[in-house]
Motif scaffolding. Sequence first.
Motif, short mmCIF file in Angstrom:
data_model
loop_
_atom_site.label_atom_id
_atom_site.label_comp_id
_atom_site.label_asym_id
_atom_site.label_seq_id
_atom_site.Cartn_x
_atom_site.Cartn_y
_atom_site.Cartn_z
N ASP A 147 0.86 -1.18 0.00
CA ASP A 147 0.00 0.00 0.00
C ASP A 147 0.90 1.24 0.00
O ASP A 147 1.55 1.55 1.00
CB ASP A 147 -0.90 -0.01 1.23
CG ASP A 147 -1.87 1.16 1.28
OD1 ASP A 147 -1.72 2.11 0.48
OD2 ASP A 147 -2.79 1.15 2.13
N MET A 148 0.96 1.93 -1.13
CA MET A 148 1.88 3.06 -1.27
C MET A 148 1.65 4.14 -0.22
O MET A 148 2.61 4.67 0.37
CB MET A 148 1.76 3.65 -2.67
CG MET A 148 2.59 4.92 -2.89
SD MET A 148 4.35 4.65 -2.65
CE MET A 148 4.81 4.05 -4.27
N VAL A 149 0.41 4.48 0.06
CA VAL A 149 0.11 5.55 1.03
C VAL A 149 0.63 5.16 2.41
O VAL A 149 1.30 5.95 3.09
CB VAL A 149 -1.40 5.82 1.08
CG1 VAL A 149 -1.72 6.84 2.18
CG2 VAL A 149 -1.91 6.34 -0.26
N SER A 150 0.36 3.92 2.83
CA SER A 150 0.81 3.45 4.14
C SER A 150 2.33 3.41 4.20
O SER A 150 2.94 3.82 5.21
CB SER A 150 0.23 2.07 4.42
OG SER A 150 0.73 1.55 5.62
N GLU A 151 2.96 2.93 3.14
CA GLU A 151 4.42 2.82 3.14
C GLU A 151 5.08 4.19 3.19
O GLU A 151 6.06 4.40 3.92
CB GLU A 151 4.89 2.07 1.89
CG GLU A 151 4.40 0.64 1.77
CD GLU A 151 4.90 -0.27 2.87
OE1 GLU A 151 6.05 -0.08 3.33
OE2 GLU A 151 4.14 -1.15 3.29
N MET A 152 4.55 5.15 2.43
CA MET A 152 5.16 6.48 2.39
C MET A 152 5.00 7.21 3.73
O MET A 152 5.92 7.88 4.20
CB MET A 152 4.54 7.30 1.26
CG MET A 152 4.93 6.82 -0.14
SD MET A 152 6.73 6.83 -0.42
CE MET A 152 7.10 8.58 -0.23
N SER A 153 3.82 7.07 4.35
CA SER A 153 3.61 7.74 5.64
C SER A 153 4.51 7.14 6.72
O SER A 153 5.09 7.87 7.54
CB SER A 153 2.14 7.64 6.06
OG SER A 153 1.73 6.29 6.19
N THR A 154 4.67 5.81 6.70
CA THR A 154 5.56 5.15 7.67
C THR A 154 7.01 5.53 7.40
O THR A 154 7.80 5.70 8.33
CB THR A 154 5.39 3.63 7.61
OG1 THR A 154 4.02 3.29 7.77
CG2 THR A 154 6.20 2.95 8.70
#
Length: 255
Positions: free
Chosen positions: A218-225
């Motif tokens: 999940d790109m959004v989850s990975e980038m925020s983390t």
Amino acid sequence: MIDALSIATAGMQSTQAQIDTLSNNISNMQTPGFKSQRAAFGDVAVISPAQVQAGLSPEHTGAGSEIISTSSVFTQGTMSQTSNTWDIGIQGEGFLEVIDASGNHLYTRNGQLHVDSEGYLADTNSNRLAQNIQIPPDASNITVNQSGQIYATVGGSASQTLLGEFQLSSFPSPQGLQSMGTNDFVATQASGDPSVGKPNENGIGTIVQGSLEGSNVDMVSEMSTLVIAQRAYQLNARVLQAADQILDTINNLRQ
């Protein structure tokens, strides 16, 4: 101050390991069957020689953090249709078992297969399926049903012939599988021994010919983390710099 240096160093090392894991996830967003990984943190325990002799438990005194494990997340990826004969998507639980050149048994969700020079089905790393399925060079009209049975018209025959059957392996605890870094996994004591069975039976997933399971990243989850991890690294670096400045000041006072 020496404690501050070691704590900051431990924090930088653990967050760097997390950043590496997140970066690997993002770089494999388009890899078929890829499963994202998560790093788990733990406290560094401090124990004195006296405690060891007394058989006491370590004291957690804020001595920093470390990566205690990295595990894969085995949620289902999105299935995409490719219409390629040997693209085999797995819907549900289960892994394809392959054998590498050293004879090691590996497990993968990447069903992007091909027929090798000797007619055997192999994965993208040229590892053959454990079932040793061999496809005749004159096979045509190849179909694979949800139960993993491979049928084809061979030679001048008017009827279809069963060439082999796919089997899927499942594990009591797939989170315990060890990633080999090539989209393949090996069984460990934590994962338990594999159970091999036919697709579409006993809760094992089904086979979908002409489709591939996409990455579950999940790109959004990975980038925020990733942003959080980078910020944590920066804060640990500031602690290291502050401790260095204080030690420099103390050293100058002694002069």
